[in-house]
Design a protein around this motif. Structure first.
Motif, short mmCIF file in Angstrom:
data_model
loop_
_atom_site.label_atom_id
_atom_site.label_comp_id
_atom_site.label_asym_id
_atom_site.label_seq_id
_atom_site.Cartn_x
_atom_site.Cartn_y
_atom_site.Cartn_z
N ALA A 193 0.88 -1.17 0.00
CA ALA A 193 0.00 0.00 0.00
C ALA A 193 0.91 1.22 0.00
O ALA A 193 1.56 1.51 1.01
N SER A 194 1.01 1.91 -1.14
CA SER A 194 2.07 2.92 -1.30
C SER A 194 1.55 4.20 -1.91
O SER A 194 0.81 4.18 -2.90
N LEU A 195 1.98 5.31 -1.31
CA LEU A 195 1.69 6.64 -1.83
C LEU A 195 2.95 7.19 -2.48
O LEU A 195 4.01 7.26 -1.85
N PHE A 196 2.83 7.57 -3.76
CA PHE A 196 3.93 8.16 -4.51
C PHE A 196 3.60 9.64 -4.73
O PHE A 196 2.69 9.97 -5.50
N LYS A 197 4.29 10.51 -4.03
CA LYS A 197 3.98 11.93 -4.08
C LYS A 197 5.04 12.68 -4.89
O LYS A 197 6.23 12.62 -4.59
N LYS A 198 4.59 13.33 -5.96
CA LYS A 198 5.46 14.13 -6.83
C LYS A 198 6.64 13.31 -7.36
O LYS A 198 7.77 13.79 -7.42
N GLU A 220 -10.68 -7.53 -0.35
CA GLU A 220 -10.53 -7.15 1.06
C GLU A 220 -9.16 -6.57 1.37
O GLU A 220 -8.98 -5.91 2.41
N GLU A 221 -8.18 -6.79 0.54
CA GLU A 221 -6.83 -6.29 0.81
C GLU A 221 -6.77 -4.77 0.66
O GLU A 221 -7.22 -4.22 -0.34
N ASN A 222 -6.19 -4.12 1.65
CA ASN A 222 -6.08 -2.65 1.62
C ASN A 222 -4.74 -2.25 1.02
O ASN A 222 -3.92 -1.59 1.65
N THR A 223 -4.51 -2.67 -0.21
CA THR A 223 -3.25 -2.37 -0.89
C THR A 223 -3.52 -1.65 -2.20
O THR A 223 -4.64 -1.61 -2.70
N GLY A 224 -2.49 -1.07 -2.77
CA GLY A 224 -2.61 -0.36 -4.04
C GLY A 224 -1.49 0.64 -4.20
O GLY A 224 -0.76 0.95 -3.24
N PHE A 225 -1.35 1.16 -5.41
CA PHE A 225 -0.37 2.19 -5.72
C PHE A 225 -1.11 3.48 -6.04
O PHE A 225 -1.97 3.50 -6.93
N TYR A 226 -0.74 4.57 -5.35
CA TYR A 226 -1.43 5.85 -5.49
C TYR A 226 -0.41 6.92 -5.85
O TYR A 226 0.46 7.25 -5.04
N PHE A 227 -0.53 7.44 -7.06
CA PHE A 227 0.42 8.43 -7.58
C PHE A 227 -0.25 9.79 -7.59
O PHE A 227 -1.28 9.98 -8.25
#
Length: 324
Positions: A193-198, A220-227
Motif C-alpha cells: 500500500a504505497s503513496l507516490f507523491k510528486k 478485502e486487501e487494503n493495498t494499491g499504488f497511489y500516484f
C-alpha cells in the motif's frame, strides 16, 4: 576573527540539525512507537576509506539485531558496487546520501525477483534519502533495483533505475516522495500500500510496456499504488498498468502524462475477466497522454469524492509513522 568563529559554529549547528530530526521514532519494550529527540547512533560510510566503514553493508551489519533505536547511516558521495540487504531484525535505520546523482548503489543481477535486487529492505521503519539505486543488467530478464518488503518504509528524492521490475514494492505501507523511477516493463510492481507523491516515472519501453503491475489478490486487501502530483515521461509508448493480481488497484491523480501514454491507458494482460475486478482510476490528470476519450471502458474517471481518499497519507496510516 570572532565573527568568523561564530559563523563557523552556526554552520556546524546547521549541519547537525540536518542530520538529526527534531523527532525520531523509537520502539518501546511493548513494540509501540514512541518519540525520541535525537539519533542514537550516526555511522559514516565512505568508500575512499575516510569513514567508519567503506561498504554500506558493513555499516548495516554493525547495527545490532532487534534494534530499537534510530540509526543514521550517512553515505558519502561515490559509486558503491555492492548488493545490500537490510534484514528484518534491524528496524529504525535511515540510509542517506548527500545527492542522489552522486551517491550510487549499483549491481547487475537478474532472474528471480526476490534474489536479484540491488537493495532489499526487509526491515520496518526504514528511511532512504538522496540515493541512486540501480540494477544495470538491462533487458532480457527480471532485474530488480529495489525490493521493499518491510512495513513503514519511506524514500525521499531517490533515483531507482532498471529495465524490468525496477521497484518491487512487495508488501507493507510505503511512502515515496520526489523520487525518479525508471524502467520499461512492470517497473513498479508488488502488493504494498504505497503513496507516490510528486514522483517522476520514466518509461524506457519501445512498445507498450506497462508502468505498474499491482498484485492485489482480493477485494478485502487494503493495498494499491497511489500516484499524486507527479509526471510520466518516456521514449516511445507505454500503458499505465496491467493486473498482476485480479483485484489490482492503481490510481493516478493530478499527474502530468506525456504523449508516451497510449490512448487506451491500461492493459488487461490478456485477462478479460479482470475487467470486473480491477480498480484503475484517474483524477484531474493532464497533458497529451491524459486524454480519456479512448480509455478502456473498465478504467475509471474519478470524482473528487472518490479520489480524495487515495490522495493523502491516510491510505497508508501515514499520520502514525511518517516523520518528514
Amino acid at each position: 576573527m570572532a565573527i568568523l568563529r561564530r559563523a563557523h559554529f552556526f554552520v556546524s549547528l546547521v549541519g547537525i540539525a540536518l542530520l538529526c530530526p527534531v523527532m525520531a521514532p523509537r520502539a518501546s519494550a511493548q513494540g509501540a512507537t514512541v518519540e525520541r529527540l535525537a539519533w542514537k547512533r550516526i555511522i559514516k560510510v565512505d568508500n575512499s576509506g575516510q569513514g567508519d566503514y567503506a561498504k554500506i553493508q558493513d555499516a548495516i551489519d554493525a547495527v545490532p539485531s532487534n534494534n530499537v533505536d534510530p540509526v543514521f547511516i550517512r553515505v558519502e558521495p561515490g559509486v558503491y558496487k555492492e548488493k545490500i540487504t537490510v534484514p528484518s531484525d534491524k528496524p529504525f535505520i535511515t540510509l542517506s546520501g548527500w545527492k542522489a546523482n552522486a551517491t550510487i548503489i549499483t549491481w547487475d543481477d537478474s532472474g528471480d525477483i526476490f534474489k536479484s535486487p540491488t537493495v532489499s529492505v526487509l526491515a520496518s521503519d526504514f528511511v532512504g534519502r538522496y540515493l541512486t539505486i540501480q540494477n544495470t543488467y538491462g533487458s532480457g530478464a527480471k532485474a530488480v533495483a529495489l525490493r521493499v518488503a518491510g512495513d513503514r518504509a519511506a524514500f525521499y528524492a531517490c533515483r531507482i533505475l532498471s529495465y524490468q521490475d525496477t521497484l518491487l514494492d512487495e508488501s507493507g505501507r510505503h511512502f515515496y516522495s520526489n523520487c525518479y523511477i525508471e524502467g520499461a516493463t512492470d517497473f513498479v510492481c508488488g502488493n504494498a500500500a504505497s503513496l507516490f507523491k510528486k514522483c517522476h516515472l520514466h518509461s524506457t519501453s519501445e512498445n507498450k510496456g506497462a508502468i505498474t503491475a499491482q498484485h492485489r489478490m482480493t477485494a478485502e486487501e487494503n493495498t494499491g499504488f497511489y500516484f499524486v502530483g507527479g509526471k510520466i515521461t518516456g521514449v516511445k509508448s507505454c500503458t499505465l498498468g496491467r493486473p498482476w493480481g485480479p483485484f489490482s488497484r492503481v490510481v493516478f491523480a493530478q499527474t502530468y502524462m506525456s504523449s508516451v501514454v497510449l490512448p487506451q491507458g491500461w492493459d488487461d494482460w490478456g485477462r478479460p475477466s479482470t475487467h470486473r475486478t480491477v480498480y484503475y482510476g484517474e483524477y484531474e490528470c493532464y497533458g497529451p497522454g491524459a486524454e480519456r476519450r479512448a480509455r478502456v471502458e473498465w478504467s475509471r474517471s474519478l470524482t473528487t469524492q472518490e479520489a480524495l481518499p487515495f490522495m493523502t497519507s491516510n491510505m497508508i496510516d501515514g499520520s502514525n509513522w511518517l516523520k518528514f
